[in-house]
Design a protein around this motif. Structure first.
Motif, PDB file in Angstrom:
ATOM      1  N   ALA A 197     -66.372 -14.051  28.470  1.00 58.43           N
ATOM      2  CA  ALA A 197     -65.915 -12.848  29.170  1.00 58.43           C
ATOM      3  C   ALA A 197     -64.691 -12.251  28.484  1.00 58.43           C
ATOM      4  CB  ALA A 197     -65.594 -13.188  30.624  1.00 58.43           C
ATOM      5  N   TYR A 198     -63.813 -13.123  27.975  1.00 58.30           N
ATOM      6  CA  TYR A 198     -62.610 -12.633  27.285  1.00 58.30           C
ATOM      7  C   TYR A 198     -62.996 -11.890  26.008  1.00 58.30           C
ATOM      8  CZ  TYR A 198     -57.750 -12.467  25.816  1.00 58.30           C
ATOM      9  OH  TYR A 198     -56.506 -12.022  25.453  1.00 58.30           O
ATOM     10  N   VAL A 199     -63.946 -12.450  25.282  1.00 58.88           N
ATOM     11  CA  VAL A 199     -64.421 -11.777  24.068  1.00 58.88           C
ATOM     12  C   VAL A 199     -65.001 -10.408  24.417  1.00 58.88           C
ATOM     13  CG1 VAL A 199     -66.181 -11.834  22.251  1.00 58.88           C
ATOM     14  CG2 VAL A 199     -64.813 -13.871  22.723  1.00 58.88           C
ATOM     15  N   MET A 200     -65.795 -10.353  25.490  1.00 59.77           N
ATOM     16  CA  MET A 200     -66.398  -9.085  25.910  1.00 59.77           C
ATOM     17  C   MET A 200     -65.334  -8.031  26.191  1.00 59.77           C
ATOM     18  SD  MET A 200     -69.733  -9.004  25.947  1.00 59.77           S
ATOM     19  CE  MET A 200     -69.816  -7.473  26.853  1.00 59.77           C
ATOM     20  N   SER A 201     -64.233  -8.444  26.817  1.00 54.30           N
ATOM     21  CA  SER A 201     -63.190  -7.484  27.180  1.00 54.30           C
ATOM     22  C   SER A 201     -62.305  -7.108  25.995  1.00 54.30           C
ATOM     23  CB  SER A 201     -62.317  -8.053  28.306  1.00 54.30           C
ATOM     24  OG  SER A 201     -61.556  -9.155  27.852  1.00 54.30           O
ATOM     25  N   SER A 202     -62.379  -7.897  24.915  1.00 55.81           N
ATOM     26  CA  SER A 202     -61.484  -7.680  23.772  1.00 55.81           C
ATOM     27  C   SER A 202     -62.158  -7.009  22.582  1.00 55.81           C
ATOM     28  CB  SER A 202     -60.901  -9.021  23.307  1.00 55.81           C
ATOM     29  OG  SER A 202     -60.224  -9.679  24.353  1.00 55.81           O
ATOM     30  N   LEU A 203     -63.458  -7.253  22.406  1.00 54.63           N
ATOM     31  CA  LEU A 203     -64.161  -6.769  21.217  1.00 54.63           C
ATOM     32  C   LEU A 203     -64.464  -5.277  21.335  1.00 54.63           C
ATOM     33  CD1 LEU A 203     -65.416  -7.829  18.525  1.00 54.63           C
ATOM     34  CD2 LEU A 203     -67.584  -7.986  19.767  1.00 54.63           C
ATOM     35  N   GLU A 204     -63.888  -4.507  20.431  1.00 56.59           N
ATOM     36  CA  GLU A 204     -64.092  -3.062  20.431  1.00 56.59           C
ATOM     37  C   GLU A 204     -65.166  -2.671  19.424  1.00 56.59           C
ATOM     38  OE1 GLU A 204     -60.302  -1.306  19.670  1.00 56.59           O
ATOM     39  OE2 GLU A 204     -59.345  -2.232  21.416  1.00 56.59           O
ATOM     40  N   ALA A 205     -65.592  -1.427  19.486  1.00 54.31           N
ATOM     41  CA  ALA A 205     -66.617  -0.926  18.568  1.00 54.31           C
ATOM     42  C   ALA A 205     -66.172  -1.109  17.122  1.00 54.31           C
ATOM     43  CB  ALA A 205     -66.896   0.547  18.855  1.00 54.31           C
ATOM     44  N   ASN A 206     -67.133  -1.473  16.270  1.00 54.51           N
ATOM     45  CA  ASN A 206     -66.927  -1.620  14.825  1.00 54.51           C
ATOM     46  C   ASN A 206     -66.021  -2.797  14.447  1.00 54.51           C
ATOM     47  OD1 ASN A 206     -68.484   0.783  14.185  1.00 54.51           O
ATOM     48  ND2 ASN A 206     -66.734   1.948  14.963  1.00 54.51           N
ATOM     49  N   GLN A 207     -65.775  -3.696  15.387  1.00 55.64           N
ATOM     50  CA  GLN A 207     -64.963  -4.868  15.072  1.00 55.64           C
ATOM     51  C   GLN A 207     -65.842  -6.071  14.744  1.00 55.64           C
ATOM     52  OE1 GLN A 207     -62.100  -5.530  18.272  1.00 55.64           O
ATOM     53  NE2 GLN A 207     -60.595  -4.293  17.183  1.00 55.64           N
ATOM     54  N   THR A 208     -65.229  -7.037  14.054  1.00 56.51           N
ATOM     55  CA  THR A 208     -65.933  -8.255  13.646  1.00 56.51           C
ATOM     56  C   THR A 208     -65.399  -9.452  14.426  1.00 56.51           C
ATOM     57  OG1 THR A 208     -66.354  -7.433  11.408  1.00 56.51           O
ATOM     58  CG2 THR A 208     -66.407  -9.819  11.715  1.00 56.51           C
ATOM     59  N   LEU A 209     -66.326 -10.267  14.904  1.00 58.74           N
ATOM     60  CA  LEU A 209     -66.001 -11.497  15.620  1.00 58.74           C
ATOM     61  C   LEU A 209     -66.433 -12.690  14.777  1.00 58.74           C
ATOM     62  CD1 LEU A 209     -65.338 -13.195  18.238  1.00 58.74           C
ATOM     63  CD2 LEU A 209     -67.747 -12.836  18.869  1.00 58.74           C
ATOM     64  N   ALA A 210     -65.523 -13.632  14.551  1.00 61.12           N
ATOM     65  CA  ALA A 210     -65.853 -14.873  13.852  1.00 61.12           C
ATOM     66  C   ALA A 210     -65.927 -15.992  14.887  1.00 61.12           C
ATOM     67  CB  ALA A 210     -64.796 -15.196  12.800  1.00 61.12           C
ATOM     68  N   VAL A 211     -66.922 -16.869  14.761  1.00 59.99           N
ATOM     69  CA  VAL A 211     -67.101 -17.924  15.764  1.00 59.99           C
ATOM     70  C   VAL A 211     -67.204 -19.303  15.121  1.00 59.99           C
ATOM     71  CG1 VAL A 211     -68.201 -16.404  17.448  1.00 59.99           C
ATOM     72  CG2 VAL A 211     -69.618 -17.626  15.785  1.00 59.99           C
TER      73      VAL A 211
END
Length: 309
Positions: free
Chosen positions: A98-112
């Motif tokens: 849920a935190y990732v959902m609220s933080s990730l904006e358009a055109n951003q990259t998430l590393a996991v």
């Protein structure tokens, strides 16, 4: 005859809306408890149901503020304490998603990263339309898959977020340093590591060295490896680096045998989220926060209390 989709929806409705236990659902549907658990998980991943946790749904503001002050964090999210270890993993994982959902904006990259908590975090995601996002793995993967690898988790994140998925296709740990050096010369691996280095957000769990750690249970480290690391003063592993009690890095060949984003580049990612809870995670989590390796923590009330002692 009921289809698999019918069973998914019936099991999920009974569990999440009616509040029934999985044992009760299994009995009424004539299924095993394991089958019911899988159906509910698949229903979430298919986007038929999902959790919605608002960013302001906080129950432990005092502990969150204390953690931010103690460790100089950008943010902290402390979820209610669960009575079981599986409940802890599930609660913290869902909050992380849920935190990732609220933080990730358009055109951003998430590393996991990988592990049980990140596996559970997928349930906290909500399907979204394509917004130019990318999901990338931080490390190479394991030879034997069990659903907890960074490849598995990145794929599921990308599918739900309608994002491009980038894989670091290599073993996580090589047998020799020379093999790791050679792999890093590959254009594909350099590209994947480069994408990870440019991530806007990173989400990782905690690789502790206890007997019950997932790192040991999946055979990533031998008992001799762990004994050697512990003799050197290590309490956990982050991006292949052994960390001591204060979050200091401890020189060890493991770092040179690991294929993935280096810790110094990891630390340059703006939002670095670590999600973990439980008594055996406290020492390792404290080291990660004390060393400034992550600047956002998601944990539970019991773990927060231990960290603040």
């Amino acid at each position: 005859m009921q289809t698999e989709r019918d069973l998914m929806l019936r099991a999920s409705w009974a569990h999440l809306v009616e509040g029934r236990t999985q044992d009760s659902i299994a009995q009424s549907l004539g299924l095993t408890r394991a089958k019911v658990n899988r159906l509910i998980a698949e229903c979430r991943e298919a986007g038929l149901i999902h959790y919605v946790i608002a960013p302001n749904a906080r129950v432990a503001l005092r502990e969150e503020n204390a953690l931010k002050q103690r460790f100089g964090l950008a943010d902290a999210w402390v979820v209610p304490q669960s009575e079981t270890e599986s409940g802890v993993v599930r609660s913290v994982g869902i909050a992380a998603g849920a935190y990732v959902m609220s933080s990730l904006e358009a055109n951003q990259t998430l590393a996991v990263g990988w592990g049980k908590t990140l596996d559970a975090s997928v349930a906290g995601l909500q399907p979204r339309r394509p917004e130019g996002n990318r999901v990338v793995t931080l490390l190479g993967s394991m030879v034997r898959g069990n659903g907890l690898s960074s490849f598995d988790i990145a794929s599921r994140y990308a599918r739900i977020l309608s994002a491009e998925c980038c894989y670091l296709i290599a073993p996580r740990i090589t047998e020799t340093i020379a093999e790791s050096v050679q792999l890093r010369k590959s254009a594909h691996i350099r590209e994947a590591i480069g994408i990870a280095a440019e991530a806007d957000i990173v989400l990782v769990g905690v690789d502790d060295l206890s007997n019950a750690s997932t790192l040991r249970l999946v055979g990533q480290f031998s008992d001799d490896d762990v004994a050697e690391l512990m003799r050197a003063g290590a309490v956990c592993i982050l991006q292949g680096e052994a960390l001591g009690l204060e979050g200091n890095t401890i020189s060890h060949p493991l770092a040179d045998r690991t294929v993935g984003l280096e810790l110094d580049k990891f630390r340059r990612i703006p939002k670095r989220i670590v999600a973990a809870a439980g008594k055996r995670k406290v020492e390792s989590l404290r080291a990660i926060l004390q060393g400034g390796h992550c600047n956002i923590v998601i944990t539970d009330e019991a773990t927060a209390a231990e960290l603040l002692i």
